[in-house]
Every structure is written in C-alpha cells, then in structure tokens.
Design a protein around this motif. Sequence first.
Motif, PDB file in Angstrom:
ATOM      1  N   PRO A  86       0.812  -1.221   0.000  1.00 57.10           N
ATOM      2  CA  PRO A  86       0.000   0.000   0.000  1.00 57.10           C
ATOM      3  C   PRO A  86       0.847   1.273   0.000  1.00 57.10           C
ATOM      4  CG  PRO A  86      -0.948  -1.621   1.468  1.00 57.10           C
ATOM      5  CD  PRO A  86       0.378  -2.165   1.040  1.00 57.10           C
ATOM      6  N   TYR A  87       1.926   1.268   0.789  1.00 59.28           N
ATOM      7  CA  TYR A  87       2.904   2.355   0.711  1.00 59.28           C
ATOM      8  C   TYR A  87       4.195   1.781   0.147  1.00 59.28           C
ATOM      9  CZ  TYR A  87       6.521   5.687   1.850  1.00 59.28           C
ATOM     10  OH  TYR A  87       7.591   6.533   1.756  1.00 59.28           O
ATOM     11  N   LEU A  88       4.699   2.395  -0.912  1.00 59.58           N
ATOM     12  CA  LEU A  88       5.914   1.936  -1.576  1.00 59.58           C
ATOM     13  C   LEU A  88       7.041   2.915  -1.271  1.00 59.58           C
ATOM     14  CD1 LEU A  88       7.185  -0.106  -3.546  1.00 59.58           C
ATOM     15  CD2 LEU A  88       6.401   1.363  -5.420  1.00 59.58           C
ATOM     16  N   ALA A  89       8.058   2.423  -0.586  1.00 60.95           N
ATOM     17  CA  ALA A  89       9.160   3.286  -0.137  1.00 60.95           C
ATOM     18  C   ALA A  89      10.159   3.562  -1.249  1.00 60.95           C
ATOM     19  CB  ALA A  89       9.872   2.621   1.034  1.00 60.95           C
ATOM     20  N   TYR A  90      11.026   4.510  -0.990  1.00 59.46           N
ATOM     21  CA  TYR A  90      12.209   4.832  -1.794  1.00 59.46           C
ATOM     22  C   TYR A  90      11.899   5.430  -3.159  1.00 59.46           C
ATOM     23  CZ  TYR A  90      15.500   2.745   1.482  1.00 59.46           C
ATOM     24  OH  TYR A  90      16.275   2.492   2.582  1.00 59.46           O
ATOM     25  N   ILE A 108      15.081   0.045  -5.735  1.00 62.17           N
ATOM     26  CA  ILE A 108      13.945  -0.699  -5.185  1.00 62.17           C
ATOM     27  C   ILE A 108      13.129  -1.339  -6.300  1.00 62.17           C
ATOM     28  CG2 ILE A 108      12.213   1.158  -5.110  1.00 62.17           C
ATOM     29  CD1 ILE A 108      12.917  -1.311  -2.255  1.00 62.17           C
ATOM     30  N   GLY A 109      13.052  -0.677  -7.467  1.00 69.37           N
ATOM     31  CA  GLY A 109      12.344  -1.257  -8.596  1.00 69.37           C
ATOM     32  C   GLY A 109      12.991  -2.535  -9.083  1.00 69.37           C
ATOM     33  N   ASN A 110      14.316  -2.547  -9.157  1.00 66.00           N
ATOM     34  CA  ASN A 110      15.022  -3.761  -9.573  1.00 66.00           C
ATOM     35  C   ASN A 110      14.900  -4.860  -8.528  1.00 66.00           C
ATOM     36  OD1 ASN A 110      15.951  -2.833 -12.072  1.00 66.00           O
ATOM     37  ND2 ASN A 110      17.736  -1.844 -11.156  1.00 66.00           N
ATOM     38  N   ASP A 123      -0.802   5.268  -4.962  1.00 65.85           N
ATOM     39  CA  ASP A 123      -0.223   6.601  -5.158  1.00 65.85           C
ATOM     40  C   ASP A 123       1.256   6.681  -4.786  1.00 65.85           C
ATOM     41  OD1 ASP A 123      -2.403   7.924  -6.245  1.00 65.85           O
ATOM     42  OD2 ASP A 123      -3.252   8.412  -4.295  1.00 65.85           O
ATOM     43  N   PRO A 124       2.122   6.008  -5.529  1.00 68.34           N
ATOM     44  CA  PRO A 124       3.555   6.162  -5.260  1.00 68.34           C
ATOM     45  C   PRO A 124       3.989   7.580  -5.580  1.00 68.34           C
ATOM     46  CG  PRO A 124       3.227   5.027  -7.338  1.00 68.34           C
ATOM     47  CD  PRO A 124       1.862   5.167  -6.716  1.00 68.34           C
ATOM     48  N   HIS A 125       5.057   8.014  -4.938  1.00 70.52           N
ATOM     49  CA  HIS A 125       5.541   9.380  -5.135  1.00 70.52           C
ATOM     50  C   HIS A 125       6.308   9.441  -6.454  1.00 70.52           C
ATOM     51  CE1 HIS A 125       6.645  13.417  -3.688  1.00 70.52           C
ATOM     52  NE2 HIS A 125       7.775  13.202  -4.347  1.00 70.52           N
ATOM     53  N   LEU A 126       5.611   9.772  -7.523  1.00 68.83           N
ATOM     54  CA  LEU A 126       6.222   9.869  -8.841  1.00 68.83           C
ATOM     55  C   LEU A 126       6.367  11.340  -9.215  1.00 68.83           C
ATOM     56  CD1 LEU A 126       4.284   7.068 -10.768  1.00 68.83           C
ATOM     57  CD2 LEU A 126       6.426   6.889  -9.480  1.00 68.83           C
ATOM     58  N   HIS A 127       7.570  11.742  -9.517  1.00 69.33           N
ATOM     59  CA  HIS A 127       7.820  13.135  -9.901  1.00 69.33           C
ATOM     60  C   HIS A 127       8.520  13.152 -11.254  1.00 69.33           C
ATOM     61  CE1 HIS A 127       8.415  17.321  -9.770  1.00 69.33           C
ATOM     62  NE2 HIS A 127       9.652  17.333  -9.285  1.00 69.33           N
ATOM     63  N   ARG A 128       9.822  12.933 -11.262  1.00 76.47           N
ATOM     64  CA  ARG A 128      10.523  12.866 -12.546  1.00 76.47           C
ATOM     65  C   ARG A 128      10.267  11.542 -13.252  1.00 76.47           C
ATOM     66  NH1 ARG A 128      13.157  16.484  -9.332  1.00 76.47           N
ATOM     67  NH2 ARG A 128      13.129  14.815  -7.784  1.00 76.47           N
ATOM     68  N   ILE A 129       9.976  10.493 -12.482  1.00 81.60           N
ATOM     69  CA  ILE A 129       9.530   9.220 -13.051  1.00 81.60           C
ATOM     70  C   ILE A 129       8.011   9.302 -13.187  1.00 81.60           C
ATOM     71  CG2 ILE A 129       9.292   6.740 -12.609  1.00 81.60           C
ATOM     72  CD1 ILE A 129      11.979   6.954 -11.074  1.00 81.60           C
ATOM     73  N   HIS A 130       7.501   9.074 -14.366  1.00 85.51           N
ATOM     74  CA  HIS A 130       6.077   9.269 -14.609  1.00 85.51           C
ATOM     75  C   HIS A 130       5.271   7.976 -14.552  1.00 85.51           C
ATOM     76  CE1 HIS A 130       6.964  13.396 -15.612  1.00 85.51           C
ATOM     77  NE2 HIS A 130       7.864  12.995 -16.494  1.00 85.51           N
ATOM     78  N   ASP A 131       5.949   6.824 -14.589  1.00 85.74           N
ATOM     79  CA  ASP A 131       5.258   5.537 -14.586  1.00 85.74           C
ATOM     80  C   ASP A 131       6.171   4.535 -13.888  1.00 85.74           C
ATOM     81  OD1 ASP A 131       4.268   2.927 -15.368  1.00 85.74           O
ATOM     82  OD2 ASP A 131       3.126   3.931 -16.938  1.00 85.74           O
ATOM     83  N   LEU A 132       5.602   3.718 -13.002  1.00 86.15           N
ATOM     84  CA  LEU A 132       6.418   2.722 -12.302  1.00 86.15           C
ATOM     85  C   LEU A 132       7.110   1.765 -13.266  1.00 86.15           C
ATOM     86  CD1 LEU A 132       4.409   1.605  -9.137  1.00 86.15           C
ATOM     87  CD2 LEU A 132       6.473   2.997  -9.250  1.00 86.15           C
ATOM     88  N   ALA A 133       6.522   1.572 -14.443  1.00 90.65           N
ATOM     89  CA  ALA A 133       7.131   0.676 -15.423  1.00 90.65           C
ATOM     90  C   ALA A 133       8.520   1.148 -15.841  1.00 90.65           C
ATOM     91  CB  ALA A 133       6.229   0.558 -16.650  1.00 90.65           C
ATOM     92  N   GLU A 134       8.824   2.427 -15.618  1.00 88.53           N
ATOM     93  CA  GLU A 134      10.148   2.940 -15.957  1.00 88.53           C
ATOM     94  C   GLU A 134      11.235   2.365 -15.055  1.00 88.53           C
ATOM     95  OE1 GLU A 134      10.312   7.224 -16.253  1.00 88.53           O
ATOM     96  OE2 GLU A 134       8.216   7.309 -16.875  1.00 88.53           O
ATOM     97  N   VAL A 135      10.870   1.942 -13.845  1.00 86.34           N
ATOM     98  CA  VAL A 135      11.894   1.478 -12.899  1.00 86.34           C
ATOM     99  C   VAL A 135      11.635   0.076 -12.369  1.00 86.34           C
ATOM    100  CG1 VAL A 135      12.605   3.783 -12.175  1.00 86.34           C
ATOM    101  CG2 VAL A 135      10.701   2.673 -11.002  1.00 86.34           C
ATOM    102  N   PHE A 136      10.463  -0.497 -12.623  1.00 83.96           N
ATOM    103  CA  PHE A 136      10.167  -1.840 -12.125  1.00 83.96           C
ATOM    104  C   PHE A 136      10.320  -2.866 -13.236  1.00 83.96           C
ATOM    105  CE2 PHE A 136       8.796  -0.007  -8.278  1.00 83.96           C
ATOM    106  CZ  PHE A 136       8.655  -1.035  -7.347  1.00 83.96           C
ATOM    107  N   ALA A 137      10.900  -4.004 -12.879  1.00 80.18           N
ATOM    108  CA  ALA A 137      11.123  -5.078 -13.837  1.00 80.18           C
ATOM    109  C   ALA A 137       9.960  -6.063 -13.876  1.00 80.18           C
ATOM    110  CB  ALA A 137      12.416  -5.812 -13.494  1.00 80.18           C
ATOM    111  N   CYS A 138       8.821  -5.710 -13.282  1.00 82.94           N
ATOM    112  CA  CYS A 138       7.649  -6.576 -13.299  1.00 82.94           C
ATOM    113  C   CYS A 138       6.417  -5.720 -13.569  1.00 82.94           C
ATOM    114  CB  CYS A 138       7.493  -7.340 -11.981  1.00 82.94           C
ATOM    115  SG  CYS A 138       7.131  -6.265 -10.561  1.00 82.94           S
ATOM    116  N   ARG A 139       5.283  -6.366 -13.716  1.00 86.15           N
ATOM    117  CA  ARG A 139       4.022  -5.653 -13.948  1.00 86.15           C
ATOM    118  C   ARG A 139       3.644  -4.853 -12.701  1.00 86.15           C
ATOM    119  NH1 ARG A 139      -1.734  -8.678 -15.440  1.00 86.15           N
ATOM    120  NH2 ARG A 139      -3.013  -6.768 -15.580  1.00 86.15           N
TER     121      ARG A 139
END
Length: 297
Positions: A86-90, A108-110, A123-139
């Motif tokens: 529910p809360y995603l750190a880092y 943390i995404g890797n 609601d992850p804190h996304l600022h310069r990263i616009h989509d979690l898919a940019e840093v996560f290696a999974c869906r």
Amino acid sequence: MSLLYALPGNAAFARALCRHTGWQRGQLELHRFPDGESLLRLATPPRGVVAMTCSLQRPDAKLFALLAAAATARELGATQVGLVAPYLAYMRQDARFRPGEAISARVIGNLLGSGFDWVVTVDPHLHRIHDLAEVFACRTTVVQAAPELAAWIRANVRSPLLVGPDGESAQWVEAVADRLGAPCVVARKQRRGDRDVSVRLPSLARWRGHTPVLLDDIAASGHTLIDTARGVREQLPQASPVAVVVHGLLGRRSREALRGAGIARLVTTNTVPGELAAIDVSARVAQALAILGADAA
C-alpha cells in the motif's frame, strides 16, 4: 483458491483485502534471532497464485523477510507471486542530485521487480519518473486514492479549499478538487534539508469563508505541512485548517507539532496503519488484486 500472506503489522489490511476479494489468508511466521537475523516460515503451503501484503514504511527492516517470503513461495510451488505494498518506499530519490548518490527508486524497482511477478501500490511518489514501469522489472498497478480522499472531505469539511504545499502535490490536489468541484491552490516550496523547508502561498483573500484542506501524498517530519499551515493562518486567521495525507509516516512528536501549528484535524489513509488512518482504501486495492489474480489464474 488464491492465498494472501501478511507480513507483520499488515494483518488488518490483509483481512480487509480477503473480505473484499474472497482470497484465503495464508499463515506466515517470522522469528527474529538475537543477532538480528530472521527466520521466515510459510505455515500455509503456497499453491497457485499467492501475494504478500506489506506496507513499506521503515523499509530496511522489512525487505529481507519480504523477499524471503516471495522466494520461498515460489520454491514451494506458487505459480505466481505478487506484492501488495500500500505504501511503496524509496520513490522520492528518483534522480542523482549529487555525484555518487544512489537512485533509490531504480534500486527498489530492480529489487522488488526481480522478486515478484507483479506489484500493487497506492499513489507512489512519482515526480521525474512518470510511470512505475520505468523502474520496475515486473508488472505494476497503481491505485488512486483520490476518490476516497474526496469522499472523506465531502463528508467532513464544509466549503473546502484544497491547498497543495508544493508543486509535487499538485497532481493529488487537482484530482481531488475536480471530484469535489472545489477551488484549489498550490504553494511553492524551497527545501534546504530534511527539516528545513519554506513554503510560499499565493493570495487566499478570495477564499475567506472556506475551510483550507492541506493535501499531500506523504508526511514524514511534517515540516512542509507545518509551514503551509502557518502560511494559511497568516492569511486566513479565522480558519481552522484540516490536513489530509495519503501516506502518514508521522511520529508522535511530528503529530503534536502539526496540532501546535493550528491544524484542527489530521487524517491519513490506511496505507500505513496508525491512529490517524481514517480513510479506508482497501476496497479499491482489492479491485486491483482481484483483476491481477484472475489474469494469473
């Protein structure tokens, strides 16, 4: 039957998810040795699609157990292993601001992306990263808290004026204001350190008679909200500001300081458990979990 395991401290949220989805609770045991190491046991044998639920406030103490749970479930026969965080750190350290700094969002995404097949978060804190898919290696699936935030404000605040403490909060402020049909403003923030911030608000004169609602995604030290509340009170001295936060990481002293700054009421969602968690987002998270579980079955 899909299984949901709760890491320590996450039982209440897991029970709510199971109630909404019909998933079965799996029993997980975690033992801490005197030397600080941990022993994890999945007391309910994993099978089929399983998920771990663990909100990642104070993440360093949780990550080994979480990754061990995922690896053990997969080793013992789970066909897919997901994470409900529910809360995603880092996510705030999303760039290298000084030479040699770790870009924690990518780390943390890797780390989690290699251990899980999918991740659900709020609601992850996304600022310069616009989509979690940019840093996560999974869906990944991102659940928006705006509907629940708007519903709480509608039920508890008369004539709200939504106030964002900085440009990063604008996305949440505007989404909630649109749902309420309420006015909103966003301040400019200058941060000089973890506990050294200054906030400049636009003129609020036209909103006399409204109740200021300070809205942000994360509150940790509380200093940004405190400075915003003081700025609001300077312009609207008769107002009693309310603070609504998606992820509340506030300790006791921070909560007391916020009240001392004139905030009449402070509430958070239940992405992080605690006495301030008055806004339940479990039903919306459960919807995402049910879809992922059905797709994986």
